[in-house]
Write a protein that holds these residues in place. Structure first.
Motif, PDB file in Angstrom:
ATOM      1  N   ARG A 174       0.875  46.670  51.354  1.00 48.85           N
ATOM      2  CA  ARG A 174       1.247  45.253  51.253  1.00 48.85           C
ATOM      3  C   ARG A 174       1.248  44.547  52.605  1.00 48.85           C
ATOM      4  N   GLY A 175       1.036  45.304  53.670  1.00 54.70           N
ATOM      5  CA  GLY A 175       1.003  44.706  54.998  1.00 54.70           C
ATOM      6  C   GLY A 175       2.356  44.410  55.586  1.00 54.70           C
ATOM      7  N   THR A 176       3.410  45.086  55.098  1.00 52.43           N
ATOM      8  CA  THR A 176       4.767  44.796  55.550  1.00 52.43           C
ATOM      9  C   THR A 176       5.398  45.919  56.369  1.00 52.43           C
ATOM     10  N   ALA A 177       4.659  46.965  56.683  1.00 48.42           N
ATOM     11  CA  ALA A 177       5.204  48.048  57.505  1.00 48.42           C
ATOM     12  C   ALA A 177       5.348  47.567  58.944  1.00 48.42           C
ATOM     13  N   LEU A 178       6.425  47.937  59.582  1.00 45.23           N
ATOM     14  CA  LEU A 178       6.701  47.472  60.936  1.00 45.23           C
ATOM     15  C   LEU A 178       5.604  47.852  61.916  1.00 45.23           C
ATOM     16  N   LEU A 179       4.995  49.015  61.724  1.00 46.04           N
ATOM     17  CA  LEU A 179       3.986  49.502  62.654  1.00 46.04           C
ATOM     18  C   LEU A 179       2.690  48.695  62.581  1.00 46.04           C
ATOM     19  N   GLN A 180       2.523  47.901  61.549  1.00 46.58           N
ATOM     20  CA  GLN A 180       1.282  47.141  61.385  1.00 46.58           C
ATOM     21  C   GLN A 180       1.225  45.889  62.245  1.00 46.58           C
TER      22      GLN A 180
END
Length: 385
Positions: free
Chosen positions: A233-239
């Protein structure tokens, strides 16, 4: 360094609030909020995506005779304009998002009326007609104090939306909490899953507390979070580089004051779940959870939460743990059966102000349209699956 007078602090950038005064206020706050601790919110403000360069409402009072400074910080609320927050071109200020779902202002418990009046006065001076506080504890001490100040001035706050979310009574025995919440059958099933997880290596639960241990554990957390559905979903902090910088800085700095820990569940040498927990006064805040979805059939997130529940209940400091989760969260709600009433409120700054009614109406319409859109997306997603 001498603390500045109250007059030296008009509506200003958050970074102009002296960190030492901020920390002192947090220690004496009428209600805890781990997400408005200076180490956390300043890290958010420095680099978190869409959350940088916020302003601050501050209230200052006279220092006690024992303090070698003319004034002390007694109230603080990070804010952005209503336009920046939701593109509504009306004169309102909104509590700034701290990357966590709690925006309760920091209010000095010994000067609550003075602090709230000071925040309201400063918001008026900035040209605002209303304050919108998102995700506040509606039955908490801070909102009760706001309601009393408004009542004395012939006004009242308006609730935009409210819901209940899970919390843990950490003063109870953990085994009793889990037995009452899950029952014998479910606990037996979870023990079976844990035993099967142990076939991949001995299961162990570790809590990182020192800055060095937390700095290492946050890398494990980031990798776990980015390996699952949040990454899709594009919501991971590392992204996002800014988000990753924020969480590394915030967790390390808070660990240095004993206000952050990272819990990790392992099978052998393989981490299968990790969670970030903040602490402020007698409350813990369950910020985020990351899991290795290759082990999903063993419920690693639930297994870690069971261990975290035992960990928090065994600690004499926290009285409550706030899940900071959504209203109907499928994982935490069945385990933590306590409930906190959370909501968004509109605080008028002047009596009988028609602009406040306009702001409330605009926010209500926006909320209705967003909910309609959310349901439509869910409907079409389900139809395509």
């Amino acid at each position: 360094m001498r603390a500045p007078s109250a007059a030296a602090f008009p509506f200003a950038p958050l970074t102009e609030i002296p960190a030492d005064d901020w920390r002192a206020l947090a220690e004496h706050a009428i209600e805890p909020n781990g997400y408005y601790l200076p180490a956390w919110e300043l890290a958010v403000n420095a680099s978190a995506r869409g959350r940088t360069a916020v302003s601050a409402l501050s209230a200052w009072g006279e220092a006690s005779p024992r303090e070698e400074r003319p004034s002390r910080l007694i109230g603080l609320l990070p804010v952005v304009s209503l336009w920046r927050d939701c593109k509504i071109p009306l004169p309102g200020l909104v509590s700034a998002s701290p990357y966590g779902t709690l925006c309760t202002p920091l209010i000095d418990r010994s000067a609550a009326t003075e602090a709230i009046s000071g925040l309201i006065d400063q918001a008026r001076a900035a040209g605002a007609h209303a304050l919108i506080l998102r995700d506040v504890s509606l039955n908490g001490a801070a909102m009760k104090a706001f309601s009393e100040v408004l009542r004395q001035d012939g006004m009242h706050l308006q609730i935009l939306q409210s819901h209940y979310r899970a919390c843990l009574d950490a003063r109870r025995d953990a085994d009793e909490v889990l037995q009452d919440a899950l029952g014998t059958k479910k606990l037996k099933e979870l023990r079976r899953q844990r035993k099967r997880l142990g076939e991949h290596g001995a299961v162990r639960f570790e809590v990182a507390r020192t800055p060095e241990a937390v700095a290492a554990a946050i890398e494990t957390f980031l990798i776990l979070e980015a390996s699952g559905w949040k990454a899709k979903r594009g919501t991971a902090l590392l992204q996002d580089d800014g988000d990753a910088r924020f969480i590394r800085r915030a967790t390390r700095e808070l660990a240095s004051t004993g206000q952050c820990e990272i819990a990790t569940l392992y099978t052998g040498e393989t981490p299968v779940a990790a969670a970030i927990v903040l602490r402020h006064q007698d409350r813990a805040f369950y910020f985020k959870l990351g899991i290795d979805e290759r082990f999903a059939r063993f419920s690693p997130g639930v297994q870690l939460t069971l261990e975290l529940t035992r960990h928090l209940c065994a600690d004499a400091v926290p009285a409550t743990a706030d899940s900071t989760a959504s209203a109907d969260h499928p994982m935490i709600n069945p385990i933590w059966r306590g409930r906190l009433k959370i909501g968004d409120v509109v605080i008028p700054l002047r009596r009988h102000d028609p602009m406040v009614r306009l702001i409330y109406a605009a926010m209500t319409i926006r909320q209705f349209l967003r909910e309609l859109a959310r349901r439509a997306v869910g409907f079409f997603r389900d139809g395509l699956s």
